[in-house]
Write a protein that holds these residues in place. Sequence first.
Motif, mmCIF file in Angstrom:
data_model
loop_
_atom_site.group_PDB
_atom_site.id
_atom_site.type_symbol
_atom_site.label_atom_id
_atom_site.label_comp_id
_atom_site.label_asym_id
_atom_site.label_seq_id
_atom_site.Cartn_x
_atom_site.Cartn_y
_atom_site.Cartn_z
ATOM 1 N N ASP A 85 -8.767 0.693 1.319
ATOM 2 C CA ASP A 85 -8.285 1.057 2.743
ATOM 3 C C ASP A 85 -7.457 -0.191 3.266
ATOM 4 N N ASP A 86 -7.693 -1.489 3.027
ATOM 5 C CA ASP A 86 -6.804 -2.469 3.327
ATOM 6 C C ASP A 86 -5.385 -2.482 2.957
ATOM 7 N N ILE A 87 -5.505 -1.951 1.590
ATOM 8 C CA ILE A 87 -4.154 -1.808 0.729
ATOM 9 C C ILE A 87 -3.305 -0.870 1.474
ATOM 10 N N VAL A 88 -3.905 0.399 1.589
ATOM 11 C CA VAL A 88 -3.145 1.653 2.115
ATOM 12 C C VAL A 88 -2.640 1.343 3.383
ATOM 13 N N ARG A 89 -3.452 0.865 4.354
ATOM 14 C CA ARG A 89 -3.090 0.411 5.725
ATOM 15 C C ARG A 89 -1.912 -0.659 5.739
ATOM 16 N N TRP A 187 -3.163 -4.594 12.471
ATOM 17 C CA TRP A 187 -2.321 -5.742 11.851
ATOM 18 C C TRP A 187 -3.240 -6.989 12.127
ATOM 19 N N GLN A 188 -4.009 -7.168 13.230
ATOM 20 C CA GLN A 188 -4.752 -8.145 13.390
ATOM 21 C C GLN A 188 -5.835 -8.131 12.357
ATOM 22 N N ASN A 189 -6.330 -9.515 11.857
ATOM 23 C CA ASN A 189 -7.362 -9.790 11.043
ATOM 24 C C ASN A 189 -7.242 -9.035 9.683
ATOM 25 N N ARG A 190 -6.040 -8.716 9.396
ATOM 26 C CA ARG A 190 -5.687 -8.089 7.968
ATOM 27 C C ARG A 190 -5.392 -9.126 7.021
#
Length: 191
Positions: A85-89, A187-190
């Motif tokens: 999920d983190d990668i795709v976003r 974007w924040q906290n990513r």
Amino acid sequence: MFQELSGGPLPNGRYPDITLAIFPHLKEFVVVDTRGPSAEVRLLSTEEVFNDEYYRTVESEFASALREGGDRPFLHLMHLPNQVDDIVRGVAMHYILERLGVDYHDENNMPEVVVFVISGPTLAIPTDQVVTGFSEMLSGKLDSADVDRWSKELSRLIEQESKAFPASGEALGETMTDESLDPYYIWQNRN
């Protein structure tokens, strides 16, 4: 949804640097960039973002994440869906910012990005309320003719999303909660 922007979704009543209004069933999305003295509003196509380069980058990042299991492979596999999920976003945001000409390598100058998903419960909000909030966000940042033009464009997209929203129980919006109406700080906290 956008009416929340009239007070500003960020602390001190200010607006985010960049606001994305995405429509899950459409290939177009609205980008509002308020970093300058006047707003820049653009209609982008998903084809500009989700191209072959995007998919190759996601595949490469996923392959790296998949192999990071180390001495705790089961724990790693349990956390892999969140990593995907983190990668795709993250890769999507990278390409969107690139299309906007944002230097995302300078962490000191990273814009605050808010993403609004216009689907499901959001479509139940009267379109004129959503458009009014959108207009208020742009007031003072664009001349009234441009605000009117972009408000009409937003209305058109909301109408198209409403028509494209499936009546069956398979809809994205039906799985969303009231919390989904709040802006998602993609974007924040990513990092």
